[in-house]
Design a protein around this motif. Structure first.
Motif, mmCIF file in Angstrom:
data_model
loop_
_atom_site.group_PDB
_atom_site.id
_atom_site.type_symbol
_atom_site.label_atom_id
_atom_site.label_comp_id
_atom_site.label_asym_id
_atom_site.label_seq_id
_atom_site.Cartn_x
_atom_site.Cartn_y
_atom_site.Cartn_z
ATOM 1 N N ALA A 146 63.485 26.689 49.250
ATOM 2 C CA ALA A 146 63.727 27.921 48.496
ATOM 3 C C ALA A 146 65.189 28.326 48.441
ATOM 4 O O ALA A 146 65.531 29.255 47.715
ATOM 5 C CB ALA A 146 62.908 29.064 49.101
ATOM 6 N N GLY A 147 66.068 27.659 49.192
ATOM 7 C CA GLY A 147 67.466 28.061 49.230
ATOM 8 C C GLY A 147 68.157 27.926 47.881
ATOM 9 O O GLY A 147 67.771 27.123 47.028
ATOM 10 N N LEU A 148 69.198 28.739 47.705
ATOM 11 C CA LEU A 148 69.903 28.756 46.417
ATOM 12 C C LEU A 148 70.514 27.404 46.087
ATOM 13 O O LEU A 148 70.507 26.968 44.921
ATOM 14 C CB LEU A 148 70.994 29.840 46.450
ATOM 15 C CG LEU A 148 71.813 30.025 45.165
ATOM 16 C CD1 LEU A 148 70.917 30.435 44.016
ATOM 17 C CD2 LEU A 148 72.914 31.057 45.381
ATOM 18 N N ILE A 149 71.063 26.717 47.106
ATOM 19 C CA ILE A 149 71.665 25.400 46.846
ATOM 20 C C ILE A 149 70.604 24.422 46.350
ATOM 21 O O ILE A 149 70.819 23.682 45.373
ATOM 22 C CB ILE A 149 72.345 24.870 48.119
ATOM 23 C CG1 ILE A 149 73.551 25.747 48.494
ATOM 24 C CG2 ILE A 149 72.789 23.424 47.922
ATOM 25 C CD1 ILE A 149 74.231 25.335 49.776
ATOM 26 N N ASN A 150 69.444 24.402 46.979
ATOM 27 C CA ASN A 150 68.379 23.496 46.558
ATOM 28 C C ASN A 150 67.796 23.897 45.200
ATOM 29 O O ASN A 150 67.412 23.032 44.401
ATOM 30 C CB ASN A 150 67.269 23.469 47.608
ATOM 31 C CG ASN A 150 67.734 22.826 48.900
ATOM 32 O OD1 ASN A 150 68.472 21.859 48.888
ATOM 33 N ND2 ASN A 150 67.315 23.391 50.035
ATOM 34 N N ALA A 151 67.734 25.221 44.941
ATOM 35 C CA ALA A 151 67.262 25.671 43.629
ATOM 36 C C ALA A 151 68.214 25.220 42.527
ATOM 37 O O ALA A 151 67.777 24.782 41.447
ATOM 38 C CB ALA A 151 67.110 27.192 43.618
ATOM 39 N N GLY A 152 69.516 25.316 42.778
ATOM 40 C CA GLY A 152 70.490 24.827 41.803
ATOM 41 C C GLY A 152 70.441 23.322 41.649
ATOM 42 O O GLY A 152 70.618 22.783 40.531
ATOM 43 N N TYR A 153 70.205 22.610 42.756
ATOM 44 C CA TYR A 153 70.116 21.143 42.702
ATOM 45 C C TYR A 153 68.969 20.692 41.816
ATOM 46 O O TYR A 153 69.093 19.711 41.056
ATOM 47 C CB TYR A 153 69.946 20.603 44.115
ATOM 48 C CG TYR A 153 69.815 19.098 44.215
ATOM 49 C CD1 TYR A 153 70.940 18.284 44.162
ATOM 50 C CD2 TYR A 153 68.564 18.507 44.354
ATOM 51 C CE1 TYR A 153 70.823 16.900 44.259
ATOM 52 C CE2 TYR A 153 68.426 17.128 44.445
ATOM 53 C CZ TYR A 153 69.566 16.330 44.397
ATOM 54 O OH TYR A 153 69.446 14.966 44.481
ATOM 55 N N PRO A 160 67.854 12.631 42.258
ATOM 56 C CA PRO A 160 66.653 12.289 43.030
ATOM 57 C C PRO A 160 66.247 13.410 43.996
ATOM 58 O O PRO A 160 67.092 14.117 44.536
ATOM 59 C CB PRO A 160 67.081 11.043 43.810
ATOM 60 C CG PRO A 160 68.563 11.181 43.949
ATOM 61 C CD PRO A 160 69.029 11.867 42.691
ATOM 62 N N GLY A 161 64.949 13.544 44.228
ATOM 63 C CA GLY A 161 64.459 14.498 45.210
ATOM 64 C C GLY A 161 64.478 15.924 44.710
ATOM 65 O O GLY A 161 64.974 16.232 43.618
ATOM 66 N N ASP A 162 63.927 16.831 45.550
ATOM 67 C CA ASP A 162 63.856 18.249 45.202
ATOM 68 C C ASP A 162 64.848 19.108 45.972
ATOM 69 O O ASP A 162 64.992 20.290 45.688
ATOM 70 C CB ASP A 162 62.439 18.776 45.473
ATOM 71 C CG ASP A 162 61.412 18.152 44.538
ATOM 72 O OD1 ASP A 162 61.783 17.798 43.408
ATOM 73 O OD2 ASP A 162 60.248 18.012 44.969
#
Length: 584
Positions: A146-153, A160-162
């Motif tokens: 749920a983090g912002l960095i992962n949401a932007g990624y 690749p990946g989520d």
């Protein structure tokens, strides 16, 4: 022959001698009183912590003496695994902190790198940001998924990946801690790099060594004592750190010693106070041992880097490498300031954590309408200001007495103050619990803000001592003797002369202690009750319950409150100065 028939200089010396003899009993009485105060505030809690390890009941309750708490704590194999985790965690953090701190200190003091003047303001901001909120910011940034960095990624196609980062892991807690502690290491390194003699570099360059070889073979060996001392000091700080392992390590199943001590009190029923005290004693023994090693190493090695020769202050032009150094400065500012603080601000404007859509003020409304949160904010402002003032005042009195008193007991208060330097914050809170809940009269302080003031002031004194002892050491006794000869009382001399001279250092110590006390979670987490919570404790509770947006809003409200308080204080100081000039 009387003093009147002696020459003027001899009569003056005689009056000084008589003044010293006359005020010696009062001097001894003051030191004795100071010994009692320091003994009660510093030595007594330490002894009660040892006492608590042999009790079968919680603080303030009737019980028996037993060694079961110690044997049970040390027989648990999990404890030694936790100790190994703490050593690995602190060691890895120190490698990163020493590297980055030395790099930034070298860039600022020795090179012509663009943006080097931004490094110190960035480090001040990192230092001033409370660790609990720094950790919450990175928890909201790098949580998987749920983090912002992962949401932007996930918004970038073909990747690749989520997710790309997960701060709730070993590399997460090590990285976040290194970003935070690098600021402290930088300030510790700054003076050493500024004091290096440039003639050593010139001799190395004349001998044919390159710049990198000069840094590695000349500068770093000369700085070895400072590096060793900072490494040991930082390692002990890493062993004592609670905030980051508590918020980011426990969700990943990573236990370190401070979180293990806390779990003995809060995670089991009934609370195992004896086991927590036993573990605290082991941690204190390790920290004291490391401090003694540090003093021994620094005492045996002394390298002169400032000589009487002319010192060339020219900076190195490192060519294209200065752009790489600039990029590192920008990257650190992004990771240590803009991202975590920006995430707290952005998160406070989102309806739910992990849902990035329309902006809303709902979290601020919830924080401002919540009596517990607003009470925690007011408590934090009061406690941090009073504890910072009290801690700085105690440090000034103890340091002044140790320098100027002629009593044989003058070193006892100084040594007593430094006893708690070896106690981590979580252990200080536990020691205060044992010391105050075990005494009927003092037991009434629990669930009030005064026990927080006392604990945070005691915890801050070793830091404020460092901030004020230099200015006190610079004041000569001649000024005070001259005032006493002119008929000024001892109290007036201390306030009018010594007080004015050390006032800048006193204010700096007060500010630093107030900032650290306002963001401290280690000490209040065991002492706070629903009626006397501080904002860090409330923010931790909000984050644990899933209200990360409200935790971010609480941070913004606290920062705004501190800015208002500082603005009012600055305005008042300007008005007082102008009034003083008008009278003169």
């Amino acid at each position: 022959m009387t003093a009147r028939t002696l020459p003027r200089g001899t009569a003056r010396a005689g009056r000084i001698v008589r003044l010293r003899r006359r005020f010696l009993p009062a001097d001894t009485l003051v030191v004795l009183l100071l010994v009692l105060v320091v003994g009660f505030l510093f030595i007594y809690p330490f002894l009660m912590l040892v006492f608590g390890a042999f009790r079968t009941a919680a603080p303030g309750l009737p019980g028996d003496f037993s060694a079961d708490g110690i044997t049970g704590a040390y027989k648990d194999s999990k404890v030694w695994g936790t100790l190994r985790n703490s050593a690995l965690y602190s060691g890895a953090v120190q490698v990163l902190c020493l590297t980055m701190g030395a790099f930034f200190a070298w860039v600022v003091t020795r090179t012509t790198t663009p943006l080097r003047r931004l490094v110190t303001p960035i480090m001040v901001l990192v230092f001033a940001t409370p660790t609990i909120f720094f950790t919450i910011g990175w928890g909201m940034l790098g949580r998987d998924p749920a983090g912002l960095i992962n949401a932007g990624y996930r918004q970038v196609p073909l990747l690749p990946g989520d997710s790309i980062v997960n701060v709730e892991s070993w590399y997460g807690i090590i990285g976040v801690t290194a970003l935070k502690l690098t600021a402290i290491v930088y300030f510790l390194f700054l003076g050493s790099f500024m004091g290096l003699n440039r003639s050593l570099e010139e001799a190395s360059r004349v001998a044919g060594a390159g710049r990198l070889s000069t840094v590695l073979r000349v500068e770093l060996p000369v700085l070895a004592p400072a590096i060793t001392g900072i490494a040991i000091l930082g390692f002990t700080a890493g062993l004592s750190l609670l905030d980051i392992p508590l918020l980011l390590g426990l969700p990943a199943g990573i236990h370190v010693f401070p979180t293990e001590i806390l779990s003995h009190v809060t995670a089991v029923t009934p609370s195992d106070y004896a086991g927590a005290s036993a573990l605290s004693m082991l941690l204190v023994a390790i920290v004291i041992g490391l401090v003694l090693v540090q003093r021994r190493l620094l005492g045996q090695r002394s390298f002169v880097t400032v000589t009487g020769k002319s010192d060339d202050r020219a900076r190195w032009d490192i060519g294209r490498w200065k752009y790489a150094c600039t990029a590192v400065i920008v990257l650190y500012g992004l990771l240590a300031v803009l991202l975590p603080v920006g995430q707290l601000v952005v998160g406070s404007l989102q309806p739910f954590f992990g849902v990035y859509g329309n902006l809303t003020m709902a979290n601020y409304t919830a924080v401002l309408d919540d009596p517990e949160t607003m009470s925690a904010l007011v408590t934090t402002l009061i406690v941090s200001g009073v504890a910072g003032l009290a801690g700085t005042a105690i440090a000034v009195v103890v340091t002044y007495a140790g320098k100027n008193s002629r009593s044989r007991l003058r070193s006892v208060p100084v040594m007593g103050v430094w006893i708690l330097m070896a106690l981590p914050g979580i252990t200080v809170g536990l020691a205060i619990l044992w010391a105050y809940l075990a005494v009927p009269g003092l037991r009434e302080l629990y669930s009030t803000i005064w026990i927080l003031v006392i604990a945070l002031a005691v915890h801050a004194v070793p830091i404020t001592s460092r901030a004020t002892e230099g200015s006190i050491a610079q004041i000569g006794t001649e000024l005070e003797e001259a005032a006493r000869i002119c008929g000024t009382s001892a109290t007036r001399t201390l306030v009018v002369i010594t007080g004015r001279l050390i006032l800048p250092s006193f204010l700096v110590g007060w500010f630093v202690a107030a900032v650290l006390s306002a963001g401290n979670l280690d000490v209040p987490i065991l002492l706070a009750s629903p009626d006397n919570q501080t904002l860090p404790v409330k923010a931790y509770s909000l984050y644990q319950s899933g209200d990360a947006g409200q935790a971010g809003a609480a941070f913004c409200v606290m920062m705004a409150s501190f800015i208002v308080v500082l603005a009012v204080g600055w305005t008042a100081s300007l008005l007082l100065r102008r009034l003083g000039r008008g009278h003169s």
